[in-house]
Design a protein around this motif. Structure first.
Motif, PDB file in Angstrom:
ATOM      1  N   GLY A   1       0.770  -1.241  -0.182  1.00  0.00           N
ATOM      2  CA  GLY A   1      -0.106  -0.013   0.082  1.00  0.00           C
ATOM      3  C   GLY A   1       0.913   1.247  -0.090  1.00  0.00           C
ATOM      4  N   TYR A   2       1.817   1.238   0.795  1.00  0.00           N
ATOM      5  CA  TYR A   2       2.919   2.400   0.813  1.00  0.00           C
ATOM      6  C   TYR A   2       3.286   2.829  -0.418  1.00  0.00           C
ATOM      7  CZ  TYR A   2       6.880   5.057   2.552  1.00  0.00           C
ATOM      8  OH  TYR A   2       7.925   6.014   2.914  1.00  0.00           O
ATOM      9  N   HIS A   3       3.861   1.700  -1.121  1.00  0.00           N
ATOM     10  CA  HIS A   3       4.544   1.864  -2.652  1.00  0.00           C
ATOM     11  C   HIS A   3       3.779   2.235  -3.454  1.00  0.00           C
ATOM     12  CE1 HIS A   3       8.525   1.261  -1.350  1.00  0.00           C
ATOM     13  NE2 HIS A   3       8.274   0.005  -0.033  1.00  0.00           N
ATOM     14  N   LEU A   4       2.495   1.574  -3.436  1.00  0.00           N
ATOM     15  CA  LEU A   4       1.727   1.726  -4.380  1.00  0.00           C
ATOM     16  C   LEU A   4       1.147   3.251  -4.323  1.00  0.00           C
ATOM     17  CD1 LEU A   4       0.095   0.601  -6.946  1.00  0.00           C
ATOM     18  CD2 LEU A   4      -1.828  -0.328  -5.432  1.00  0.00           C
ATOM     19  N   ALA A   5       0.923   3.839  -3.284  1.00  0.00           N
ATOM     20  CA  ALA A   5       0.493   5.185  -3.102  1.00  0.00           C
ATOM     21  C   ALA A   5       1.528   6.202  -3.514  1.00  0.00           C
ATOM     22  CB  ALA A   5       0.212   5.388  -1.499  1.00  0.00           C
TER      23      ALA A   5
END
Length: 246
Positions: free
Chosen positions: A20-24
């Motif tokens: 989720g962090y990297h996709l954001a």
């Protein structure tokens, strides 16, 4: 920041770490304004620093997804500020416990279902009209191979992900004649904290990094996507079609 998603609004749950962090970060790098949701404030602030340093924009929402009225307020706030939502990434979830299905404590079962299934439904319910208001709404719901393998001792987690996939398929059928595209994703084994909890003896260096997995998922957020109601397998880098509905 100009990019393929310039002007889009993206909501990412579980945005303080992992996929989720990297996709954001990657959505922001493509020009989307990211509404980042997580319980961990420190992780959200680090994400915001990285997005802003790269020229992007984010709104941080510290929220425990067990707070159902908080989810409803989030949808209302997005409506008031933007009037639509272009991208949903429903990534937040917990492992629960691994063990014989008959030995799982009721409170553990109920909380895992709450965070992995009920909160996902509540987010869907909240943002459905906002996604329909977008000219190219895209919804991505993170699943797991556990939903299909149903290995011994994985019954609780497998059941939650199977439920999520069923909701996605029904939602996709309900919105098939709209611009909204809705899909599940099996990210496969990834170097995350949840994976380390599930497989403590595994060498993390043998697993793909969350940033690389996120990059494979990113195309599902793009306006040119046509697939809906399918399961995207990251390791195979392709959609696995379900049987057609009766």
């Amino acid at each position: 920041m100009a990019g393929r998603l310039n002007g889009a609004v993206a909501l990412v749950t579980g945005a303080s770490r992992g996929i989720g962090y990297h996709l954001a970060k990657q959505l922001a790098a493509e020009g989307a304004h990211v509404v980042a949701v997580a319980r961990t404030v420190g992780g959200l602030e680090e994400l915001d620093d990285e997005i802003r340093a790269a020229g992007g924009a984010a709104t941080l929402v510290p929220l425990d997804l067990a707070d159902m009225t908080g989810i409803d307020r989030l949808g209302g706030a997005i409506h008031e500020r933007w009037g639509k939502l272009d991208i949903l990434v429903a990534n937040a979830g917990v492992l629960g416990v691994l063990g014989p299905i008959g030995h799982i404590e009721a409170k553990v079962f109920e909380r895992t279902m709450l965070l992995n299934v009920t909160s996902t439904w509540r987010v869907i319910r909240t943002v459905d009209p906002l996604l329909r208001a977008s000219p190219a709404g895209r919804a991505i719901v993170l699943s797991s191979g556990a939903a299909h393998s149903c290995k011994a001792f994985w019954g609780l987690y497998a059941a939650t992900k199977a439920a999520d996939e069923a909701m996605v398929r029904s939602w996709a059928n309900e919105t098939a004649n709209t611009a909204l595209r809705v899909n599940s994703v099996n990210p496969g084994a990834t170097r995350t904290a949840m994976r380390a909890l599930a497989m403590p003896g595994e060498d993390p260096d043998t697993l793909p990094k969350p940033a690389d997995v996120a990059a494979r998922i990113l195309p599902l957020a793009m306006p040119e996507l046509t697939e809906t109601g399918q399961l995207f397998d990251v390791r195979q880098n392709r959609f696995l079609r379900y049987h057609a509905p009766d």
